[in-house]
Design an enzyme around this catalytic site. Sequence first.
Site, short mmCIF file in Angstrom:
data_model
loop_
_atom_site.label_atom_id
_atom_site.label_comp_id
_atom_site.label_asym_id
_atom_site.label_seq_id
_atom_site.Cartn_x
_atom_site.Cartn_y
_atom_site.Cartn_z
N THR A 191 0.89 -1.11 0.00
CA THR A 191 0.07 0.10 -0.16
C THR A 191 0.84 1.25 -0.05
O THR A 191 2.13 1.06 0.24
CB THR A 191 -0.83 0.19 1.02
OG1 THR A 191 -0.09 0.08 2.43
CG2 THR A 191 -1.70 -1.27 1.24
N GLU A 338 -5.80 -3.88 -1.45
CA GLU A 338 -6.29 -5.05 -0.94
C GLU A 338 -7.45 -5.89 -1.99
O GLU A 338 -7.50 -7.07 -1.41
CB GLU A 338 -6.66 -4.71 0.47
CG GLU A 338 -5.82 -4.33 1.39
CD GLU A 338 -5.68 -2.84 1.10
OE1 GLU A 338 -5.14 -2.28 2.38
OE2 GLU A 338 -5.83 -2.24 0.37
N LYS A 449 -17.89 15.52 9.66
CA LYS A 449 -18.95 15.20 10.61
C LYS A 449 -19.28 16.70 11.16
O LYS A 449 -18.53 17.33 12.16
CB LYS A 449 -18.50 14.36 11.71
CG LYS A 449 -17.95 13.16 11.09
CD LYS A 449 -17.46 12.16 12.11
CE LYS A 449 -17.24 10.70 11.47
NZ LYS A 449 -15.88 10.80 10.76
N TRP A 454 -23.31 14.04 8.33
CA TRP A 454 -22.21 13.79 7.60
C TRP A 454 -22.24 14.93 6.34
O TRP A 454 -23.25 15.09 5.55
CB TRP A 454 -22.31 12.36 6.97
CG TRP A 454 -21.60 11.86 8.10
CD1 TRP A 454 -21.26 11.97 9.29
CD2 TRP A 454 -21.52 10.17 7.88
NE1 TRP A 454 -20.98 10.72 10.09
CE2 TRP A 454 -21.18 9.65 9.34
CE3 TRP A 454 -21.69 9.13 7.06
CZ2 TRP A 454 -20.83 8.28 9.78
CZ3 TRP A 454 -21.28 7.96 7.28
CH2 TRP A 454 -20.91 7.44 8.60
#
Length: 560
Positions: A191, A338, A449, A454
């Site tokens: 990654t 992944e 937030k 949101w």
Amino acid sequence: MLSTMQDVPLTVGRILAHGSTIHGRSTVTTWDGQKAVPRSFAEVGARAAQLAHALRDELGVTGDQRVATLMWNNTEHQEAYLAIPSMGAVLHTLNLRLPPQQLAFIINHAADHTILVNSSLLPLLAPLLPQLRPTLRHIVLVGDAGDAAAAQLDGFAGTVHHYEELIADRPTSFPFPMDLDERSAAALCYTSGTTGDPKGVAYSHRSMYLHCMQVVSAESFAFTDADLILPVVPMFHVNAWGIPYAAFMVGASLLMPDRYLQPQPLATMITAERPTFSAAVPTIWTGLLGELDANPGRYDVSTLRRVVIGGSACPPSLMKAFEERHGITLIHAWGMTETSPLGSVSLPPGGLSAEEAWPYRLTQGRFPASVQVRVIGPDGTPMPHDGSSAGEIEVRGPWIAAAYYGGAGNPPELGEKFSPDGWLRTGDVGTVSEDGYLTLTDRSKDVIKSGGEWISSVELENELMAHPDVLEAAVVAVPDERWGERPLATVVLRPGAQAGFAELRAFLAGRIAHWQLPERWSVVESVPKTSVGKFDKKVIRREYAEGALDVTVLGKDTTA
């Protein structure tokens, strides 16, 4: 009751054997800055065999040693892609855009035995040599390397080789084992390590083979031997989304851009070689669109019918611009290191008009049968797939990682990324519709937030980039005494543009809820990006916290 079917291993070696014979006339072509240099699949297969002989007989790669590549997208890299896993070793692609300390970390963590490096990238590798473990025994220089280039490796305790000399005169066939355990590691990719050390994902032969079959399917990229594919996505990043292997599986020819990834060379390359398909992150296509629009009539990109966009959400304005002005369809895809990386592709259901298909195209796409998905709400419970209930996206399937590579001799690492019941926690927040289409609203670490609600930073960015004066926009959450967090909008204006913050805020006002409108604004020269071209929002947040950004708040100039 067991089946009566043959148990034939699914391996990269079978892809190599099939592509180099059945599709031997297809080509891998590398752009050298001025012209294309082609090599047939049959030749690539023969040279892959020569490389395998060199690695085994002279460099001592006899088992599952890690053989790394620090290379651009080119034909020699394709040869390494095929030879290394097929002989039973593990291909480890090194991200040439990682910071030096992370690059040294992953070489040591993987215990690389050999590194193949393009000569032009030696300035990245040479300074790391004092930090590298003695497990690194060989460095192979690929491409033109004069005495001055080789001299950069004078301090290396191992052996330095030249690629063409190393493989010359070796047999053009190799006894690639066809009975490899399909669950053994074929490739290793790390990654980008935006927080902490990079994590290694070891792909199996089985996962890569099945991933290839999905890539070439009609509900994904639908490659055929009539395609010429331009993989701008780097081969060091998740195996270039599986394209080098998928192309070899079906005989689709490859046009490799090498180091020539800037808008003008790309436009020239497309005009000269006439690819039909390409793939890259949105920033590449933003630059290419600017080059095409600034030079009308200079380039011909008419053969390029489809482009897959991954890495981050593609602004709808960019999709429309390419389609309306250049006849090129931009297609969303979603995935991550992944997930090998293909998770979903945004091809609309059949039989729809262009207007009806547009909402589907704005999603991150539909999941194939092999990838299961669930949406986990803030309280940890599964949410319905109704297209409106948002939560963190979790996935599992035959090409989805179950753990991270723990390093040579160490067990796999689990950590918080993997749920106890075997699902990958992606860190992406979004919804899934009843018919399986994923719509991402944000990364869990990037969602804003505000006052218990949101705000999607991705939505704000896309709407801002629809303004004709805005080239790029990145939105992050910053602390707010009253609301907890509020959005900070950073924008890159097009050359000569004069749009002010009041105009941009008014533009947004007609597109999003009023309470989501940013109060804080900043113009930046460029949006910081990660090693794979994604917006690096942690840098923006840090610069804001350190007072390094000139910020306008509600029409008043100030410094955060």
